[in-house]
Motif scaffolding. Sequence first.
Motif, PDB file in Angstrom:
ATOM      1  N   ARG A  91       0.890  -1.084   0.091  1.00 31.27           N
ATOM      2  CA  ARG A  91       0.083   0.088  -0.037  1.00 31.27           C
ATOM      3  C   ARG A  91       0.883   1.320   0.034  1.00 31.27           C
ATOM      4  O   ARG A  91       0.781   2.275  -0.658  1.00 31.27           O
ATOM      5  N   ASP A 101      -5.153   7.004  -4.094  1.00 27.53           N
ATOM      6  CA  ASP A 101      -5.724   6.066  -2.950  1.00 27.53           C
ATOM      7  C   ASP A 101      -5.320   4.430  -3.491  1.00 27.53           C
ATOM      8  O   ASP A 101      -4.762   4.412  -4.491  1.00 27.53           O
ATOM      9  N   LEU A 103      -6.717   0.549  -2.652  1.00 23.73           N
ATOM     10  CA  LEU A 103      -7.743  -0.096  -2.162  1.00 23.73           C
ATOM     11  C   LEU A 103      -7.711  -1.489  -2.477  1.00 23.73           C
ATOM     12  O   LEU A 103      -7.540  -2.223  -3.407  1.00 23.73           O
ATOM     13  N   PHE A 107     -12.985  -5.784  -2.393  1.00 16.11           N
ATOM     14  CA  PHE A 107     -13.711  -4.424  -1.739  1.00 16.11           C
ATOM     15  C   PHE A 107     -14.998  -4.209  -1.936  1.00 16.11           C
ATOM     16  O   PHE A 107     -15.829  -4.804  -2.785  1.00 16.11           O
ATOM     17  N   GLU A 111     -17.771   1.413  -1.276  1.00 16.42           N
ATOM     18  CA  GLU A 111     -16.780   1.953  -0.545  1.00 16.42           C
ATOM     19  C   GLU A 111     -15.706   2.556  -1.641  1.00 16.42           C
ATOM     20  O   GLU A 111     -15.038   3.523  -1.628  1.00 16.42           O
ATOM     21  N   LEU A 112     -15.721   1.965  -2.795  1.00 13.91           N
ATOM     22  CA  LEU A 112     -14.869   2.386  -3.999  1.00 13.91           C
ATOM     23  C   LEU A 112     -15.419   3.760  -4.489  1.00 13.91           C
ATOM     24  O   LEU A 112     -14.957   4.676  -4.739  1.00 13.91           O
ATOM     25  N   ARG A 115     -14.752   6.455  -2.186  1.00 17.58           N
ATOM     26  CA  ARG A 115     -13.332   6.648  -2.291  1.00 17.58           C
ATOM     27  C   ARG A 115     -12.886   7.801  -3.382  1.00 17.58           C
ATOM     28  O   ARG A 115     -12.102   8.757  -3.323  1.00 17.58           O
TER      29      ARG A 115
END
Lengths: 242, 242
Positions: A91, A101, A103, A107, A111-112, A115
């Motif tokens: 990361r 970002d 991820l 996931f 949330e994607l 973000r």
Amino acid sequence: MSTTSPHILVVDDDREIRDLVARHLKKHGFRVDVASGGVEMKEAVLRSRLDLIILDRVMPGEDGLTLCRNLRASSNIPVILLTLLGSDTDRIVGLEVGADDYLPKPFNPEELVARIRAVLRRAQALPTNKSAKIERVLSFAGWTLDCRARRLTSPDGVVVTLTDGEFELLRALAERPGVILSRDELLDLTSGREPGLFDRSVDMQIMRLRRRLAAHNDANDIIKTIRQQGYIFAADVEEAEH
Amino acid sequence: MSTTSPHILVVDDDREIRDLVARHLKKHGFRVDVASGGVEMKEAVLRSRLDLIILDRVMPGEDGLTLCRNLRASSNIPVILLTLLGSDTDRIVGLEVGADDYLPKPFNPEELVARIRAVLRRAQALPTNKSAKIERVLSFAGWTLDCRARRLTSPDGVVVTLTDGEFELLRALAERPGVILSRDELLDLTSGREPGLFDRSVDMQIMRLRRRLAAHNDANDIIKTIRQQGYIFAADVEEAEH
DNA sequence: GCTCATTTGTTACAGGGCGTTACAAAAAGC
DNA sequence: GCTTTTTGTAACGCCCTGTAACAAATGAGC
């Protein structure tokens, strides 16, 4: 960019994930393109006016990391990296390479989206591409600056001839209303030169530009001096695409 | 400001984590302040020129989420949320509320640094200074301060020319009505300089600003002196977006 | 009240940033 | 080549701003 829905490119070799993501983003009102990496992607970036790129970290052809680094060289378009590798160092490397970002898979699509929104919120005020500058028309206080024709029109409709230097300077300022730009920054933006110790060329150009504006109209001076800091474009600017 | 290292505020009730994070960030060259939420934090945000805020999601007093939302109302300063709650929906809510990133505890401090850098990379490229709010017009006691045009208009409609220093000082004060600002804080807010031992430049600027206001109108002095402490803007301020 | 110490307001002045003019170098047109 | 335009350098002076010095105000102690 802010008027229409954001345009996102999804790059992933796994067709299943790629399409799933694409479908989900479309449902949220984004415009989505897909690609499977490599040359295909670079083309897409150069051609269309993208707002954000979602990159898979691991791809058979070119690596997502390398792609991201290369992108950063010529553009500051927002990038979100996806990956199966979820280790800390992975990361960190991803972020240090210029991604906005990172991820880890699997996931939550929601949330994607969240973000993406967070990144776009930040990035939207930025001029997207360093290389391909969009030619546009800037309007401020009655004046019109046509960046393609490189022509300035005064409030009373007279075309004002500007030298190249004056035009570049005016554009650099007008594209960033309300931003204090140092002399060094302006020098870089207009001619790409490096500072030089006792360089007052920017002052000169500012002076000449002001004089030219004042000659045709301009009661209130649009370009203000911030002592010790630089200059600022102190008028509201409206942009129109050509 | 771009010359100095970024200034970060860490807000967490858990003293241990707070200090650990602070120490780590300092090691990476950031300037760090700590606070434990609530009023203390608001003060810090109002006073100094912060570049980024790290907020704990859960705090006994005011919630990190609420804090973040409130911050967003008046400022676009970057925020990173930390939390023990790592569920998907938690992260989504955090991001939708205006945070720039969301990091579940426990986290790798190096990753936090990487994410801070990523957020700052975006935010710093943004026009104007980081913590600065949207350009706006401040009105008080008949006066009008246009922060975009950097122009002050007196109650009777006369445009008052201010020097850069005077303008910055007036803005710093008018943006924080009712807050006592020390000389050091004002120095930082107006010019970003560090105190210096026998520095009375702020007094000077205050004096000149007062004189200029008095010359045009101003029966009751708007800027009051708090002995031993600093100055305070003693008038109601209305904000209007441009 | 008075005196003294400390803090703040005011004036005077000097250094420096910046607008401006004049001029020289460089670039562009012919 | 020459001429014209553009752009950078040098020089001068005004104005902004910080330092210093002093006056006025405030507060403490008596």
